[in-house]
Design a protein around this motif. Structure first.
Motif, PDB file in Angstrom:
ATOM      1  N   UNK A  78       0.803  -1.241   0.000  1.00 17.21           N
ATOM      2  CA  UNK A  78       0.000   0.000   0.000  1.00 17.21           C
ATOM      3  C   UNK A  78       0.829   1.281   0.000  1.00 17.21           C
ATOM      4  N   UNK A  79       2.012   1.281   0.598  1.00 16.81           N
ATOM      5  CA  UNK A  79       2.830   2.494   0.600  1.00 16.81           C
ATOM      6  C   UNK A  79       3.264   2.875  -0.805  1.00 16.81           C
ATOM      7  N   UNK A  80       3.504   1.863  -1.642  1.00 12.85           N
ATOM      8  CA  UNK A  80       3.886   2.134  -3.020  1.00 12.85           C
ATOM      9  C   UNK A  80       2.750   2.703  -3.844  1.00 12.85           C
ATOM     10  N   UNK A  81       1.524   2.592  -3.328  1.00 17.35           N
ATOM     11  CA  UNK A  81       0.350   3.142  -4.021  1.00 17.35           C
ATOM     12  C   UNK A  81      -0.049   4.492  -3.430  1.00 17.35           C
ATOM     13  N   UNK A  82      -0.076   4.571  -2.096  1.00 13.82           N
ATOM     14  CA  UNK A  82      -0.569   5.773  -1.429  1.00 13.82           C
ATOM     15  C   UNK A  82       0.379   6.973  -1.571  1.00 13.82           C
ATOM     16  N   UNK A  83       1.674   6.748  -1.404  1.00 13.43           N
ATOM     17  CA  UNK A  83       2.626   7.865  -1.455  1.00 13.43           C
ATOM     18  C   UNK A  83       2.633   8.542  -2.825  1.00 13.43           C
ATOM     19  N   UNK A  84       2.690   7.794  -3.938  1.00 16.51           N
ATOM     20  CA  UNK A  84       2.644   8.458  -5.254  1.00 16.51           C
ATOM     21  C   UNK A  84       1.323   9.169  -5.522  1.00 16.51           C
ATOM     22  N   UNK A  85       0.235   8.708  -4.875  1.00 18.21           N
ATOM     23  CA  UNK A  85      -1.042   9.393  -5.033  1.00 18.21           C
ATOM     24  C   UNK A  85      -1.023  10.757  -4.346  1.00 18.21           C
ATOM     25  N   UNK A  86      -0.225  10.883  -3.292  1.00 19.89           N
ATOM     26  CA  UNK A  86      -0.151  12.140  -2.554  1.00 19.89           C
ATOM     27  C   UNK A  86       0.893  13.094  -3.120  1.00 19.89           C
ATOM     28  N   UNK A  87       1.999  12.545  -3.568  1.00 16.71           N
ATOM     29  CA  UNK A  87       3.106  13.394  -3.999  1.00 16.71           C
ATOM     30  C   UNK A  87       3.660  12.891  -5.337  1.00 16.71           C
ATOM     31  N   UNK A  88       3.928  13.811  -6.218  1.00 16.95           N
ATOM     32  CA  UNK A  88       4.580  13.459  -7.478  1.00 16.95           C
ATOM     33  C   UNK A  88       6.020  13.009  -7.180  1.00 16.95           C
ATOM     34  N   UNK A  89       6.359  11.826  -7.570  1.00 19.09           N
ATOM     35  CA  UNK A  89       7.687  11.313  -7.281  1.00 19.09           C
ATOM     36  C   UNK A  89       8.071  10.268  -8.309  1.00 19.09           C
ATOM     37  N   UNK A  90       9.349  10.157  -8.552  1.00 17.20           N
ATOM     38  CA  UNK A  90       9.854   9.118  -9.451  1.00 17.20           C
ATOM     39  C   UNK A  90      10.089   7.845  -8.653  1.00 17.20           C
ATOM     40  N   UNK A  91      10.257   6.748  -9.356  1.00 15.11           N
ATOM     41  CA  UNK A  91      10.489   5.465  -8.689  1.00 15.11           C
ATOM     42  C   UNK A  91      11.778   5.507  -7.870  1.00 15.11           C
ATOM     43  N   UNK A  92      12.837   6.052  -8.455  1.00 15.24           N
ATOM     44  CA  UNK A  92      14.130   6.090  -7.757  1.00 15.24           C
ATOM     45  C   UNK A  92      14.034   6.926  -6.493  1.00 15.24           C
TER      46      UNK A  92
END
Length: 322
Positions: A78-92
């Motif tokens: 879930x962290x890999x889903x929720x965090x990108x939903x909140x903040x624009x971020x690259x995978x690295x």
């Protein structure tokens, strides 16, 4: 639903889920009650078996470690889903921040005696977050939030199954297994001469019939005899040997097994006091094997099984010591 409301809901879910995970990391499983019993910090920097996830057969009768290994990955998806939903971020950037956070939490666990620093956990947790991020990228491609959630959930399952399969292949490839049983029928005695022992024939030990299949070794009328065997080069093996004092001999004796000068077994045996016994001795890197027999102890079906990778296993069914 407006974008701002969606963001508030996602933020609240992230906070509650983070608190839920922190509870399990620091307080679940009676961690607080075990603090007084800890005598030192535990830091495990070299992971063991982090490639192993429970197989299908394991899931039918899962052990606690199977569930922990699976949960260490699934719980952090879930962290890999929720965090990108909140903040624009690259995978690295996301993975760098996540790994640093997990390293910090593992360190706090160790320093507060509420757990241990385990690099195995760091790897598994990070893998779960990476799966979640991949599922987010695959799932959130439309403006329909429900469709995106369904697609992300399906992607998470597919990616998890893919990782499960890859880990299974890697685990099988890099895990050693016991090779075929090799009977040791060409020992050298204390004079350096080849010795094949005596011809296998039945006898009784502790009232039980013994029928050797491969070989029989004893002191051959002496008080003490030493047998040596060379594996040819350093090998990781399990040594098998059966021992006992035949009923017609009323004495006692002992067995001593060494490999390259390091002692691995010393056993004293008394006549009529023991049933036939077997020792399974792990020799991590053995070359020169020495077996010393004293008294009327008899050994039989002496042999070894080498630990080899699956691609080196010989075809056919291995012989097992009786």
């Amino acid at each position: 639903m407006q974008l701002k409301q969606q963001r508030k809901i996602i933020f609240a879910i992230t906070i509650f889920y983070t608190l839920f995970i922190l509870y399990f990391l620091f307080f679940a499983f009676g961690r607080v009650g075990k603090i007084d019993h800890n005598t030192g910090y535990t830091f495990i920097f070299l992971p063991e078996d982090f490639f192993r996830l429970p197989g299908l057969s394991d899931l039918l009768h899962p052990t606690l470690m199977d569930l922990v290994g699976f949960g260490n990955i699934a719980a952090f998806i879930p962290f890999g889903i929720l965090i990108p939903l909140l903040y624009r971020t690259s995978f690295v950037r996301f993975m760098t921040s996540f790994i640093l956070s997990i390293l910090m939490l593992e360190t706090i666990q160790a320093l507060t005696f509420l757990g241990s620093f385990d690099m195995n956990d760091v790897i598994q947790n990070s893998l779960g977050a990476a799966i979640g991020f991949g599922a987010y990228k695959l799932g959130f491609r439309t403006r329909n939030i429900r469709r995106n959630i369904v697609a992300t959930g399906i992607s998470s399952v597919i990616l998890m199954l893919g990782v499960w399969g890859i880990f299974g292949v890697v685990d099988h490839t890099f895990t050693k297994e016991m090779g075929p049983f090799v009977a040791i029928n060409d020992l050298r005695d204390s004079t350096g001469n080849p010795s094949t022992g005596t011809k296998p024939s039945s006898f009784k030990v502790g009232g039980q019939d013994v029928e050797p299949q491969y070989n029989v070794y004893s002191t051959e009328g002496k008080n003490k005899e030493t047998y040596m065997y060379s594996l040819g080069n350093k090998k990781e093996v399990y040594l098998f040997l059966n021992y006992g004092i035949p009923d017609q001999k009323d004495s006692q004796g002992s067995i001593r097994v060494t490999a390259d000068g390091h002692e691995f077994l010393t056993v004293s045996v008394e006549a009529g006091r023991h049933e036939p016994d077997m020792s399974l001795i792990y020799l991590p890197k053995a070359n020169e094997l020495t077996i010393t027999i004293e008294g009327n102890v008899t050994l039989w079906d002496v042999g070894f099984r080498e630990m080899v990778y699956s691609w080196n296993l010989a075809t056919g069914e291995p012989m097992l010591p009786k």
